[in-house]
Design a protein around this motif. Structure first.
Motif, PDB file in Angstrom:
ATOM      1  N   ALA A   1      -4.194  10.482  -5.264  1.00 40.70           N
ATOM      2  CA  ALA A   1      -3.092   9.612  -4.854  1.00 40.70           C
ATOM      3  C   ALA A   1      -2.002   9.572  -5.911  1.00 40.70           C
ATOM      4  N   ILE A   2      -2.391   9.482  -7.185  1.00 41.05           N
ATOM      5  CA  ILE A   2      -1.415   9.449  -8.270  1.00 41.05           C
ATOM      6  C   ILE A   2      -0.647  10.761  -8.338  1.00 41.05           C
TER       7      ILE A   2
ATOM      8  N   GLU B   1      -3.619   4.697  -2.450  1.00 38.56           N
ATOM      9  CA  GLU B   1      -2.161   4.756  -2.411  1.00 38.56           C
ATOM     10  C   GLU B   1      -1.516   3.515  -3.019  1.00 38.56           C
TER      11      GLU B   1
ATOM     12  N   GLY C   1       1.806  10.887  -5.554  1.00 39.87           N
ATOM     13  CA  GLY C   1       2.860   9.913  -5.796  1.00 39.87           C
ATOM     14  C   GLY C   1       3.856  10.390  -6.841  1.00 39.87           C
TER      15      GLY C   1
ATOM     16  N   VAL D   1       3.976   5.477 -11.014  1.00 40.28           N
ATOM     17  CA  VAL D   1       5.362   5.950 -11.069  1.00 40.28           C
ATOM     18  C   VAL D   1       6.173   5.102 -12.049  1.00 40.28           C
TER      19      VAL D   1
ATOM     20  N   VAL E   1      -0.150   3.887  -6.646  1.00 46.21           N
ATOM     21  CA  VAL E   1       0.920   4.837  -6.934  1.00 46.21           C
ATOM     22  C   VAL E   1       2.136   4.172  -7.575  1.00 46.21           C
TER      23      VAL E   1
END
Length: 254
Positions: free
Chosen positions: A25-26, A223, A29, A230, A226
């Motif tokens: 997920a990371i 998710e 993202g 970011v 994320v």
């Protein structure tokens, strides 16, 4: 607000443990935010699915297999990662493992493996990437901590020790490298639906206890981590350093 604060355009990120779960997920993202992403896992082609997902959204990525339990393999990962685009701007130390035994029966080889994978590899990668980031005059390191960076847990003494260690290393490196415009922070995920927590999800009593304590009333989905990643990878967090950011649905507030 300047949306460019959260842009990762022209940045190169290395994410360990990127084959599934939180790491996948990371990685996706960061790619969505504009980064070129190096995905790492322990098995050759282990990140095929992650790469396919990144490619599907128009991102650019590659993968490098590495055994985080082996110092030579970790060193080779760092060298190959830097060689891909000539730099790594963002390092996400996500790769990890867990072993569950009562403390009196905890096998020594399992203890060493968990410490090597979760803590020693993160420090070694940070040291190797940190040298390059110091030369570049900027960098972001994001370590994945845990709720067990704050508490002891049950039957996971090695994992708990490693995650307390991650919290300490995060602060120690931030203290040394802040002057070099390198921000070293950690994310402490709460209870997320991943392979690592499957045993807890499958235990009706433990699952109920966990959900009752989380103010949000439910497990997190990968998710939902994320945004924090970011933020810590982007210029939006340039004055955030040595911080452990809990993303836990309110678990620690209870």
């Amino acid at each position: 607000m300047n949306n460019n604060l959260f842009s990762l355009n022209n940045k190169v990120a290395l994410v360990t443990g990127a084959s599934r779960g939180l790491g996948q997920a990371i990685a996706i993202g960061l790619a969505q935010a504009g980064a070129q992403v190096i995905c790492s896992s322990s098995k050759p082609n282990g990140c095929d699915q992650t790469l396919a997902k990144i490619t599907a959204i128009g991102g650019q990525a590659t993968q490098i297999a590495a055994n985080l339990d082996n110092e030579a393999s970790v060193t080779e990962l760092a060298q190959k990662a830097i060689a891909w685009q000539g730099k790594v701007d963002v390092l996400v130390n996500n790769g990890g493992t867990i072993a569950r035994y009562p403390a009196v029966d905890f096998p020594q080889d399992e203890w060493l493996k968990v410490i090597n994978v979760n803590l020693n590899s993160a420090f070694l990668l940070s040291r190797l990437m940190g040298k390059q980031m110091i030369e570049a005059g900027a960098g972001k390191i994001i370590n994945i901590a845990s709720m067990l960076s704050y508490s002891g847990g049950i039957t996971v003494p090695a994992y708990t020790a490693s995650k307390h260690g991650i919290a300490g290393v995060t602060k120690a490196l931030a203290n040394e490298w802040a002057i070099n415009n390198i921000q070293v922070n950690a994310i402490a995920p709460g209870y997320f639906r991943t392979d690592n927590t499957q045993a807890l999800q499958d235990n009706p009593e433990r699952n109920q206890d966990i959900e009752k304590r989380i103010p949000a009333g439910q497990w997190g989905e990968p998710e939902q981590l994320v945004g924090a990643a970011v933020f810590l990878a982007s210029s939006a967090s340039d004055y955030v350093n040595g911080h452990i950011l809990a993303v836990d649905g309110g678990w620690l507030a209870r």
